[in-house]
Write a protein that holds these residues in place. Structure first.
Motif, short mmCIF file in Angstrom:
data_model
loop_
_atom_site.label_atom_id
_atom_site.label_comp_id
_atom_site.label_asym_id
_atom_site.label_seq_id
_atom_site.Cartn_x
_atom_site.Cartn_y
_atom_site.Cartn_z
N PHE A 8 0.84 -1.20 0.00
CA PHE A 8 0.00 0.00 0.00
C PHE A 8 0.87 1.25 0.00
O PHE A 8 2.07 1.19 0.27
N THR A 9 0.24 2.37 -0.30
CA THR A 9 0.87 3.66 -0.08
C THR A 9 0.06 4.39 0.99
O THR A 9 -1.17 4.29 1.02
N VAL A 10 0.76 5.11 1.84
CA VAL A 10 0.08 5.88 2.89
C VAL A 10 -0.74 7.02 2.29
O VAL A 10 -1.53 7.64 2.99
N LEU A 11 -0.56 7.29 1.01
CA LEU A 11 -1.29 8.37 0.34
C LEU A 11 -2.59 7.91 -0.31
O LEU A 11 -3.31 8.71 -0.90
N SER A 12 -2.90 6.62 -0.20
CA SER A 12 -4.05 6.06 -0.91
C SER A 12 -5.36 6.27 -0.15
O SER A 12 -5.51 5.78 0.98
N THR A 81 -10.86 16.04 -0.66
CA THR A 81 -9.79 16.85 -1.25
C THR A 81 -8.93 17.42 -0.12
O THR A 81 -9.00 18.61 0.19
N PRO A 82 -8.13 16.56 0.52
CA PRO A 82 -7.36 17.01 1.69
C PRO A 82 -6.35 18.10 1.34
O PRO A 82 -5.81 18.14 0.23
N ALA A 83 -6.10 18.95 2.33
CA ALA A 83 -5.22 20.09 2.11
C ALA A 83 -3.78 19.68 1.82
O ALA A 83 -3.07 20.38 1.11
N HIS A 84 -3.36 18.55 2.36
CA HIS A 84 -1.96 18.13 2.24
C HIS A 84 -1.84 16.84 1.44
O HIS A 84 -1.24 15.86 1.88
N ILE A 114 -1.92 7.14 10.51
CA ILE A 114 -1.25 8.00 9.53
C ILE A 114 -2.21 8.35 8.40
O ILE A 114 -2.33 9.52 8.01
N MET A 115 -2.92 7.37 7.90
CA MET A 115 -3.85 7.65 6.80
C MET A 115 -5.04 8.49 7.26
O MET A 115 -5.52 9.35 6.52
N ARG A 116 -5.48 8.26 8.48
CA ARG A 116 -6.58 9.08 9.02
C ARG A 116 -6.13 10.53 9.17
O ARG A 116 -6.91 11.47 8.93
N ALA A 117 -4.87 10.74 9.56
CA ALA A 117 -4.34 12.10 9.69
C ALA A 117 -4.42 12.84 8.36
O ALA A 117 -4.75 14.03 8.32
N CYS A 118 -4.15 12.13 7.27
CA CYS A 118 -4.21 12.74 5.95
C CYS A 118 -5.64 12.95 5.49
O CYS A 118 -6.02 14.05 5.10
N TRP A 119 -6.45 11.88 5.54
CA TRP A 119 -7.75 11.89 4.88
C TRP A 119 -8.90 12.38 5.74
O TRP A 119 -9.98 12.67 5.23
N ALA A 120 -8.68 12.49 7.05
CA ALA A 120 -9.74 13.00 7.92
C ALA A 120 -9.25 14.11 8.84
O ALA A 120 -10.06 14.88 9.34
N ILE A 131 4.00 12.48 12.23
CA ILE A 131 4.44 11.09 12.28
C ILE A 131 4.71 10.66 13.72
O ILE A 131 4.28 9.57 14.16
N LYS A 132 5.38 11.51 14.49
CA LYS A 132 5.69 11.16 15.88
C LYS A 132 4.42 11.04 16.72
O LYS A 132 4.34 10.16 17.59
N ALA A 133 3.45 11.87 16.47
CA ALA A 133 2.18 11.77 17.20
C ALA A 133 1.49 10.46 16.87
O ALA A 133 0.93 9.80 17.77
N CYS A 134 1.53 10.06 15.61
CA CYS A 134 0.92 8.78 15.22
C CYS A 134 1.65 7.60 15.85
O CYS A 134 1.02 6.63 16.29
N LEU A 135 2.97 7.67 15.89
CA LEU A 135 3.76 6.63 16.55
C LEU A 135 3.38 6.52 18.02
O LEU A 135 3.14 5.42 18.54
N THR A 136 3.32 7.64 18.69
CA THR A 136 2.97 7.66 20.11
C THR A 136 1.58 7.09 20.34
O THR A 136 1.38 6.25 21.23
N ASP A 137 0.63 7.51 19.53
CA ASP A 137 -0.75 7.05 19.68
C ASP A 137 -0.88 5.54 19.49
O ASP A 137 -1.77 4.90 20.06
N ALA A 138 0.01 4.97 18.67
CA ALA A 138 -0.02 3.53 18.40
C ALA A 138 0.86 2.73 19.35
O ALA A 138 1.02 1.52 19.17
N GLY A 139 1.44 3.40 20.34
CA GLY A 139 2.21 2.70 21.36
C GLY A 139 3.68 2.51 21.05
O GLY A 139 4.36 1.70 21.69
#
Length: 198
Positions: A8-12, A81-84, A114-120, A131-139
């Protein structure tokens, strides 16, 4: 034990819309998932695909209709149509690779976060703080985003080569250990049925 290689791509947006369904299926069948993020631009170029920016408007208009239909059907919040987007998917992919190697957290939660951060979440997943916030949230230890960049880059490249060799041409793409391939989040029910029958 059954094995699923998940390319997969994290951009999908389609990988985002898969949500946790792959993990639910794997859990039911006692299957192990290996997460293999890759460079979608290179994958499309090498396998006869077309980048979104180069597609005919009719294809992109239909893509947008499908995204809206699927996000509504799945009740998943989504900015179509995400901003980033697009952005550089490599740093987040390296973090996933490092986390999978290090262990100690929930890789599925990291990928989905990570994908939720982009798409939502309207966040730029190329940025270290996201990225660091996502890492922390996932333990996971957030410093994984800073370590093993060379190893991450090498694995990212290998994932592309492995994917091309295995017949991958889009995202998300699921390959079972018996060679059966499934392209798209809308093929997860077929993947489930296949695992049930084998």
């Amino acid at each position: 034990m059954k094995q699923i290689d998940y390319y997969f791509t994290v951009l999908s947006p389609w990988a985002y819309l898969a949500g946790s369904r792959l993990e639910d299926i794997a859990s039911r069948h006692g299957a192990v998932i290996t997460y293999k993020p890759l460079d979608i631009g290179q994958l499309l170029t090498r396998t006869g695909g077309t980048l979104p920016k180069d597609r005919h408007p009719a294809r992109m208009e239909y893509r947008m209709q499908e995204l809206k239909r699927w996000s509504k059907t799945l009740a998943m919040p989504m900015n179509h149509t995400p901003a980033h987007w697009p952005t550089n998917g490599a740093p987040a992919s390296y973090a996933i690779i490092a986390a999978q190697s290090a262990g100690g957290g929930d890789v599925a939660a990291l990928v989905q976060g990570i994908m939720r951060a982009c798409w939502a979440g309207e966040k730029d997943i190329a940025q270290d703080e996201v990225i660091k916030a996502c890492l922390t949230d996932a333990g996971f230890d957030p410093s994984l985003a800073d370590r093993g960049l060379l190893a991450g880059a090498e694995a990212y490249g290998r994932n592309l080569e492995d994917g091309v060799s295995a017949g991958v041409f889009g995202s998300p793409f699921y390959i079972c250990d018996d060679g059966e391939r499934f392209w798209g989040q809308d093929r997860l029910e077929a993947l489930d049925a296949h695992l049930s029958a084998n």
